[in-house]
Design a protein around this motif. Structure first.
Motif, PDB file in Angstrom:
ATOM      1  N   GLN A 111      18.378  -5.671  13.722  1.00  0.00           N
ATOM      2  CA  GLN A 111      18.067  -5.377  12.331  1.00  0.00           C
ATOM      3  C   GLN A 111      17.792  -6.616  11.511  1.00  0.00           C
ATOM      4  O   GLN A 111      17.062  -6.579  10.538  1.00  0.00           O
ATOM      5  N   ASP A 112      18.385  -7.740  11.888  1.00  0.00           N
ATOM      6  CA  ASP A 112      18.199  -8.944  11.083  1.00  0.00           C
ATOM      7  C   ASP A 112      17.128  -9.863  11.639  1.00  0.00           C
ATOM      8  O   ASP A 112      16.883 -10.928  11.120  1.00  0.00           O
ATOM      9  N   SER A 232      14.695  -0.846  13.924  1.00  0.00           N
ATOM     10  CA  SER A 232      14.723  -2.294  13.726  1.00  0.00           C
ATOM     11  C   SER A 232      13.967  -2.665  12.457  1.00  0.00           C
ATOM     12  O   SER A 232      12.752  -2.537  12.394  1.00  0.00           O
ATOM     13  N   TYR A 233      14.718  -3.099  11.457  1.00  0.00           N
ATOM     14  CA  TYR A 233      14.123  -3.483  10.181  1.00  0.00           C
ATOM     15  C   TYR A 233      15.074  -4.430   9.457  1.00  0.00           C
ATOM     16  O   TYR A 233      16.265  -4.521   9.796  1.00  0.00           O
ATOM     17  N   PRO A 234      14.601  -5.175   8.468  1.00  0.00           N
ATOM     18  CA  PRO A 234      15.469  -6.120   7.746  1.00  0.00           C
ATOM     19  C   PRO A 234      16.595  -5.381   7.024  1.00  0.00           C
ATOM     20  O   PRO A 234      16.389  -4.306   6.466  1.00  0.00           O
ATOM     21  N   SER A 235      17.758  -5.971   7.036  1.00  0.00           N
ATOM     22  CA  SER A 235      18.897  -5.341   6.380  1.00  0.00           C
ATOM     23  C   SER A 235      18.657  -5.161   4.885  1.00  0.00           C
ATOM     24  O   SER A 235      19.239  -4.276   4.256  1.00  0.00           O
ATOM     25  N   ALA A 236      17.763  -5.983   4.310  1.00  0.00           N
ATOM     26  CA  ALA A 236      17.456  -5.875   2.880  1.00  0.00           C
ATOM     27  C   ALA A 236      16.797  -4.533   2.545  1.00  0.00           C
ATOM     28  O   ALA A 236      16.792  -4.114   1.382  1.00  0.00           O
ATOM     29  N   ASN A 238      17.778  -1.639   3.830  1.00  0.00           N
ATOM     30  CA  ASN A 238      18.714  -0.550   4.135  1.00  0.00           C
ATOM     31  C   ASN A 238      18.689   0.544   3.079  1.00  0.00           C
ATOM     32  O   ASN A 238      18.543   1.738   3.386  1.00  0.00           O
ATOM     33  N   LYS A 239      18.842   0.174   1.821  1.00  0.00           N
ATOM     34  CA  LYS A 239      18.930   1.164   0.754  1.00  0.00           C
ATOM     35  C   LYS A 239      17.622   1.939   0.613  1.00  0.00           C
ATOM     36  O   LYS A 239      17.632   3.170   0.462  1.00  0.00           O
ATOM     37  N   THR A 242      17.214   4.411   3.425  1.00  0.00           N
ATOM     38  CA  THR A 242      18.136   5.527   3.208  1.00  0.00           C
ATOM     39  C   THR A 242      17.569   6.486   2.165  1.00  0.00           C
ATOM     40  O   THR A 242      17.611   7.709   2.333  1.00  0.00           O
TER      41      THR A 242
END
Length: 369
Positions: A111-112, A232-236, A238-239, A242
């Protein structure tokens, strides 16, 4: 035949005549420029084909053997959506065999540290600016088309033959089939007719999930695009991811699909989805403007809809019975149309004018009456 043509030429304004003369001189001298963001291999081929001496131009066989046609990924076919929006090659099936470059799905490792297409350099940034220019150009064309059809007063014909204006070949490739307005907190969620979903967030970024439920496209405020997967994606993000999933589930469970009885045109893995550029609501309707030039207007009271495509110069009308008909605007001028469609075309012209005059190039515009 010669006299009207001569008169027309003489009657042109001096400025236009001067421009035509200047253009003619440049063509004669073979003076032209190729934008810097054009691929060098493509630019090289263009220069060969435009050599001043026809004898030195490449033959058909030489063209087919040029690097432009023989290097890189060459798809067996392109999606129909190429008529309105550029394809994407980020997930090209043959990428592994070409130059050792691996597909994004193979590069994703966490993810990062996700794989994403490289950010544009200074030359490619010019291409991003042209995206905005193209969107404005589409709106200007649409305004001109609507002005012409409204001036013809199509519903006032002695004999209206609306069926003669139909052109099924102009059925839109994409339209918004569902939407949910949560802009008081997050943004506008929507579903396209192919079941892909997107969100235009209040910060003017956009997130799209393709209809495979796996591939993601993230578009920043400056139109820079990045591709990820739900694994798999940047944690930034996440929101935002979602929220996109929330919008998708809500629309799936609670909303009817506009144009559900229409089979969308066939696409493939290279189709690039249009994204929502701008939207606004009035007391009568919601106006949705897509990046491929399409303007869609959903009327609240009777649930009718119009989908306007400037590239096809066509309008699709979904009536109260959910019947889906597509017409060429030029044929409506010629054969007329019913009062209901004519009134919606008049309303559409006003809305397109508002889109064109707005200085907010993207995101939500202020509501109007």
């Amino acid at each position: 035949l010669g006299m009207p043509r001569y008169t027309l030429l003489v009657g042109k304004p001096p400025f236009e005549t001067s421009c035509l003369k200047d253009t003619y001189i440049r063509i004669k001298k073979n003076e032209y420029t190729i934008p810097k963001h054009i691929n060098p291999v493509a630019a090289n081929l263009i220069q060969k084909m435009l050599r001043s001496d026809p004898a030195t131009r490449p033959t058909i066989d030489e063209l087919l053997n040029d690097e432009f046609f023989t290097s890189g990924y060459l798809p067996s076919r392109l999606p129909t959506s190429c008529l309105t929006i550029a394809p994407r090659f980020s997930l090209a099936p043959s990428a592994v065999e070409l130059g050792g470059r691996k597909p994004l799905t193979a590069l994703n490792k966490g993810q990062d540290s996700p794989a994403q297409e490289p950010l544009p350099d200074k030359e490619e940034a010019a291409g991003l600016r042209e995206v905005g220019d193209a969107v404005s150009c589409h709106l200007a064309d649409m305004l001109q088309q609507l002005t012409a059809v409204n001036a013809a007063k199509p519903s006032e014909r002695a004999a209206v033959r609306q069926e003669e204006a139909e052109d099924p070949a102009c059925i839109p490739i994409f339209w918004v089939s569902k939407w949910v307005d949560y802009s008081d907190k997050y943004g506008l969620g929507y579903q396209l007719c192919d079941n892909s979903v997107g969100v235009l967030f209040n910060d003017s970024t956009r997130l799209i999930m393709y209809n495979d439920g796996d591939n993601l496209q993230y578009i920043e405020q400056n139109n820079t695009e990045s591709y990820f997967t739900v694994r798999s994606y940047p944690s930034a993000l996440n929101k935002k991811i979602t929220l996109l999933k929330y919008f998708r589930n809500y629309m799936s469970e609670h909303l009817l699909k506009a144009g559900a009885n229409i089979t969308p045109r066939e696409g493939d893995e290279l189709a690039r989805l249009p994204y929502l550029c701008t939207w606004f609501r009035t007391r009568s309707a919601i106006i949705l403007h897509l990046s491929n030039g399409t303007v869609q207007i959903n009327f609240f009271q009777d649930h009718t809809k119009v989908i306007l495509c400037p590239l096809m110069a066509a309008v699709t009308y979904i009536d109260e019975k959910r019947d889906f008909r597509t017409y060429k605007l030029s044929l409506i001028e010629e054969h007329g149309c019913c009062r209901e469609l004519a009134s919606r075309l008049r309303y559409a012209r006003t809305m397109v004018e508002k889109l064109l005059s707005s200085k907010s190039g993207s995101g939500r515009m202020k509501s109007s009456t």
